[in-house]
Scaffold this motif. Structure first.
Motif, PDB file in Angstrom:
ATOM      1  N   MET A 180       2.372  -6.367   7.048  1.00  0.00           N
ATOM      2  CA  MET A 180       2.125  -5.038   7.619  1.00  0.00           C
ATOM      3  C   MET A 180       0.624  -4.787   7.653  1.00  0.00           C
ATOM      4  N   ASP A 181       0.098  -4.570   8.861  1.00  0.00           N
ATOM      5  CA  ASP A 181      -1.338  -4.350   8.996  1.00  0.00           C
ATOM      6  C   ASP A 181      -1.716  -2.901   8.717  1.00  0.00           C
ATOM      7  N   GLY A 182      -3.002  -2.621   8.834  1.00  0.00           N
ATOM      8  CA  GLY A 182      -3.501  -1.287   8.532  1.00  0.00           C
ATOM      9  C   GLY A 182      -2.934  -0.211   9.435  1.00  0.00           C
ATOM     10  N   LEU A 183      -2.777  -0.529  10.731  1.00  0.00           N
ATOM     11  CA  LEU A 183      -2.209   0.464  11.644  1.00  0.00           C
ATOM     12  C   LEU A 183      -0.758   0.742  11.303  1.00  0.00           C
ATOM     13  N   GLY A 184       0.000  -0.286  10.940  1.00  0.00           N
ATOM     14  CA  GLY A 184       1.385  -0.083  10.509  1.00  0.00           C
ATOM     15  C   GLY A 184       1.457   0.796   9.274  1.00  0.00           C
ATOM     16  N   PHE A 185       0.544   0.528   8.313  1.00  0.00           N
ATOM     17  CA  PHE A 185       0.461   1.358   7.112  1.00  0.00           C
ATOM     18  C   PHE A 185       0.180   2.811   7.488  1.00  0.00           C
ATOM     19  N   LEU A 186      -0.810   3.014   8.360  1.00  0.00           N
ATOM     20  CA  LEU A 186      -1.213   4.372   8.721  1.00  0.00           C
ATOM     21  C   LEU A 186      -0.085   5.110   9.447  1.00  0.00           C
ATOM     22  N   LYS A 187       0.591   4.426  10.371  1.00  0.00           N
ATOM     23  CA  LYS A 187       1.706   5.046  11.100  1.00  0.00           C
ATOM     24  C   LYS A 187       2.800   5.476  10.123  1.00  0.00           C
ATOM     25  N   ALA A 188       3.144   4.592   9.177  1.00  0.00           N
ATOM     26  CA  ALA A 188       4.186   4.909   8.195  1.00  0.00           C
ATOM     27  C   ALA A 188       3.736   6.062   7.292  1.00  0.00           C
TER      28      ALA A 188
ATOM     29  N   ARG B  47       1.575   8.495   7.978  1.00  0.00           N
ATOM     30  CA  ARG B  47       1.542   9.747   8.736  1.00  0.00           C
ATOM     31  C   ARG B  47       2.950  10.254   9.060  1.00  0.00           C
ATOM     32  N   ALA B  48       3.956   9.369   8.984  1.00  0.00           N
ATOM     33  CA  ALA B  48       5.344   9.768   9.235  1.00  0.00           C
ATOM     34  C   ALA B  48       6.083  10.115   7.941  1.00  0.00           C
ATOM     35  N   SER B  49       5.369  10.080   6.806  1.00  0.00           N
ATOM     36  CA  SER B  49       5.989  10.334   5.506  1.00  0.00           C
ATOM     37  C   SER B  49       6.566  11.745   5.434  1.00  0.00           C
ATOM     38  N   PRO B  50       7.696  11.921   4.716  1.00  0.00           N
ATOM     39  CA  PRO B  50       8.212  13.278   4.492  1.00  0.00           C
ATOM     40  C   PRO B  50       7.315  14.085   3.549  1.00  0.00           C
ATOM     41  N   ASP B  51       6.409  13.411   2.819  1.00  0.00           N
ATOM     42  CA  ASP B  51       5.527  14.060   1.855  1.00  0.00           C
ATOM     43  C   ASP B  51       4.240  14.527   2.560  1.00  0.00           C
ATOM     44  N   ALA B  52       4.029  15.841   2.605  1.00  0.00           N
ATOM     45  CA  ALA B  52       2.867  16.399   3.310  1.00  0.00           C
ATOM     46  C   ALA B  52       1.554  15.868   2.748  1.00  0.00           C
ATOM     47  N   ARG B  53       1.508  15.648   1.440  1.00  0.00           N
ATOM     48  CA  ARG B  53       0.273  15.136   0.835  1.00  0.00           C
ATOM     49  C   ARG B  53      -0.041  13.733   1.354  1.00  0.00           C
TER      50      ARG B  53
ATOM     51  N   GLY C 288       0.815  -1.216   0.000  1.00  0.00           N
ATOM     52  CA  GLY C 288       0.000   0.000   0.000  1.00  0.00           C
ATOM     53  C   GLY C 288       0.844   1.259   0.000  1.00  0.00           C
ATOM     54  N   LEU C 289       1.917   1.261   0.799  1.00  0.00           N
ATOM     55  CA  LEU C 289       2.816   2.418   0.819  1.00  0.00           C
ATOM     56  C   LEU C 289       3.455   2.630  -0.548  1.00  0.00           C
ATOM     57  N   ALA C 290       3.862   1.536  -1.199  1.00  0.00           N
ATOM     58  CA  ALA C 290       4.443   1.640  -2.542  1.00  0.00           C
ATOM     59  C   ALA C 290       3.402   2.164  -3.533  1.00  0.00           C
ATOM     60  N   ALA C 291       2.153   1.708  -3.389  1.00  0.00           N
ATOM     61  CA  ALA C 291       1.087   2.147  -4.297  1.00  0.00           C
ATOM     62  C   ALA C 291       0.752   3.625  -4.094  1.00  0.00           C
ATOM     63  N   VAL C 292       0.828   4.106  -2.843  1.00  0.00           N
ATOM     64  CA  VAL C 292       0.609   5.534  -2.589  1.00  0.00           C
ATOM     65  C   VAL C 292       1.670   6.340  -3.340  1.00  0.00           C
ATOM     66  N   GLN C 293       2.934   5.894  -3.263  1.00  0.00           N
ATOM     67  CA  GLN C 293       4.019   6.576  -3.979  1.00  0.00           C
ATOM     68  C   GLN C 293       3.783   6.548  -5.491  1.00  0.00           C
ATOM     69  N   ALA C 294       3.379   5.390  -5.999  1.00  0.00           N
ATOM     70  CA  ALA C 294       3.255   5.203  -7.448  1.00  0.00           C
ATOM     71  C   ALA C 294       2.043   5.909  -8.038  1.00  0.00           C
ATOM     72  N   HIS C 295       0.914   5.918  -7.313  1.00  0.00           N
ATOM     73  CA  HIS C 295      -0.348   6.354  -7.911  1.00  0.00           C
ATOM     74  C   HIS C 295      -0.911   7.656  -7.334  1.00  0.00           C
ATOM     75  N   GLU C 296      -0.394   8.117  -6.183  1.00  0.00           N
ATOM     76  CA  GLU C 296      -0.888   9.348  -5.550  1.00  0.00           C
ATOM     77  C   GLU C 296      -2.424   9.380  -5.479  1.00  0.00           C
ATOM     78  N   PRO C 297      -3.041   8.398  -4.803  1.00  0.00           N
ATOM     79  CA  PRO C 297      -4.511   8.382  -4.729  1.00  0.00           C
ATOM     80  C   PRO C 297      -5.034   9.544  -3.888  1.00  0.00           C
ATOM     81  N   ASP C 298      -6.319   9.837  -4.062  1.00  0.00           N
ATOM     82  CA  ASP C 298      -6.972  10.890  -3.285  1.00  0.00           C
ATOM     83  C   ASP C 298      -7.517  10.372  -1.966  1.00  0.00           C
TER      84      ASP C 298
END
Length: 129
Positions: free
Chosen positions: A65-73, A75-81, A44-54
């Motif tokens: 990696m579960d949903g909470l792990g995904f969300l934590k990662a 929210r810690a992204s250097p990308d504000a979007r 999912g994190l890779a797909a966010v980078q690749a596709h920039e979903p809304d």
């Protein structure tokens, strides 16, 4: 609430392939411009980078990696979007402690499984409206 979801793309993160396919079909039927899929939080994190979903629709219980792990990662992204990306969690167990934990990490709302076109339209419309 938007009349249609045609201006938006969505990412579905779900480890059960049949459930992921059904969700993707429902979201396409609701008119999303594009529907991307990932099988776990890391993909999912890779797909966010690749596709920039809304918007992200994410299962809570997945391996490795579960949903909470995904969300934590996310929210810690250097990308504000990415940090601000709306995340809607799906869960079989909408117990209050789990919802509180996810909300503390910035989950936007919850859908109790099984998701229906009506529940998706209501929850996602509220997030994108």
């Amino acid at each position: 609430m938007p009349a249609a979801f045609g201006d938006f793309s969505v990412l579905v993160i779900e480890d059960e392939s049949f459930t992921r396919m059904v969700l993707a079909k429902m979201l396409a039927t609701l008119g999303f411009r594009s529907v991307h899929q990932a099988a776990d939080g890391e993909a999912g994190l890779a797909a966010v980078q690749a596709h920039e979903p809304d918007l992200v629709v994410c299962d809570v219980e997945m391996q490795p990696m579960d949903g909470l792990g995904f969300l934590k990662a996310l929210r810690a992204s250097p990308d504000a979007r990415h940090r601000a990306l709306p995340v809607v969690f799906m869960t079989n167990r909408a117990d209050q402690s789990r919802m509180d934990e996810a909300a503390a990490f910035g989950a936007d709302t919850f859908i109790v499984k099984p998701a229906t076109p009506a529940s998706l339209k209501e929850k996602l419309g509220a997030k994108l409206g």
